[in-house]
Design an enzyme around this catalytic site. Sequence first.
Site, PDB file in Angstrom:
ATOM      1  N   GLU A 178       0.702  -1.358   0.461  1.00  0.00           N
ATOM      2  CA  GLU A 178      -0.284   0.129  -0.091  1.00  0.00           C
ATOM      3  C   GLU A 178       0.262   1.255  -0.375  1.00  0.00           C
ATOM      4  OE1 GLU A 178      -2.877  -0.240   2.949  1.00  0.00           O
ATOM      5  OE2 GLU A 178      -4.538  -1.508   1.940  1.00  0.00           O
ATOM      6  N   GLU A 380      -5.577  -8.172  -1.220  1.00  0.00           N
ATOM      7  CA  GLU A 380      -6.115  -8.228  -0.432  1.00  0.00           C
ATOM      8  C   GLU A 380      -8.101  -7.519  -0.258  1.00  0.00           C
ATOM      9  OE1 GLU A 380      -5.063  -5.536   3.004  1.00  0.00           O
ATOM     10  OE2 GLU A 380      -2.489  -6.081   2.439  1.00  0.00           O
TER      11      GLU A 380
END
Length: 482
Positions: A178, A380
């Site tokens: 991320e 995810e």
Amino acid sequence: MSNDTLSADFLWGGAVAGHQIEGAWNEDGKGPSVIDVLTGGAHNVPRRITKDIEADEYYPNQVASDFYHRYEEDVELLAGMGLKCFRTSIQWSRIFPRGDEDEPNEAGLEFYDHLFDKLNAHGIQPVVTLSHFELPLHLARHYGGFRNRKVVDHFLRFAKVCFQRYHTKVRYWLTFNEINNQMDTRNPLFLWTNSGVTLQPEDDDREVLLQVAHNELIASALAVKAGHDIDPDLKIGAMISFVAIYPYSCNPADIMAADQALHERFLFPDVQIRGHWPNYALKEIDRKGYDIGFQEGDDHILAEGTVDFLGFSYYMSTTVKANPETILEKEEVFNGGLPSSVDNPHLKATDWGWTIDPIGLRHSLITLSERYDLPLFIVENGYGSYDSLSKDGTVHDEDRIDYLRHHIEQMKLAVLEDGVDLMGYTPWGIIDLVSFTTGEMRKRYGMIHVDRNDDGSGTLARTPKKSYYWYRDVIRSHGAKL
Ligand code: BG6
């Protein structure tokens, strides 16, 4: 392949991160990391970053789910589900305890050798993130983290050691987890964990963020190039958080607010995939007169180190308005909220305020696929909720099954109808672990329950939940049986 199934080589899996599951924070030579100084928090109670490790504080990641000592049992359980892949991260501070040593810590390397061997023995492909919100504390405290270009060299050494050691065991890699979510400074946690950086009062925050971004993009590009040099068969991806952004209305000003907010999502993958900084960012740098530390030769490094695929997390969407009447509280950064976010009346949310939006996943897949024309990987997705063991000894997590079912339905539409090139799907926190944003155990994502509570009590015993058996059937049927 029938009309309703994904291909046999689709990577059905599960995801975790080293620091959220392993524990053993100071064993076998591991050094302290930026995560080891994070206290516990709760919904709307931010975690604190302590200066050092303080004796009377509780640090939930220090024991986490004790995967370090229980990984063999855990991999057996994952194999029982029929997983094709397992995403985890290598803790940098196990391999280089301070981050700036010349030689790696052999005991740390051996742990991941054993883990990857065990996974491969069960036919489960490891998918490995090099830096998942984790770097040695020493690099943060003494170098200033990624605002210092020297940290790029230390990262590259770490990356090369990992590629050299594991390239025959691990084919799929991600550089930074991320990487894009650190650009919002309303909560300091992201910048600290992504990059080991704390802002100072004299800083121009935005300029520092762009400097950090540039250093990390250079680090990622150098690592991708090094990995491909070591083994051209490696598939090395970028990894972003993708919170879909909707305009609140058809008012053109709202549409423009959404377009501009999307730049913040796209900045990192634009560079990692296209090999150069995008014009909208260059214009901003120019307009504000920033120096982001661009050195001679950097354009070449970025161009040579483009990624093979784009991994992303998807949990929720957010809705933006050109002139919002209310400004969200800073904690709502964690709920995907932007300064211009407003409530979306069409969506419900989890107990932690994360909107539940399966169609947003299909929308995100189409958006990313059409923008980049590169294979995608959902690394995810998941439902954080309160779970409890019932008297019959299992967890009846119907709400989690519903969440995953609806997201997988949309994912299948994106692949089977929209033609998105999707490599795989790894639901987050497949084994219960410590929540990143809150430090809680009770915000559970797993299909395997771990008996551990927020006061540190619990036997750490593992119990498959109802979702465990449901997901096993999804995988067996290549996604047909939902
Ligand atoms: C992602 C992170 O942001 O979301 C994970 O990559 C994190 O590390 C996951 O755990 C879910 O967030 P949380 O705060 O519910 O654990």
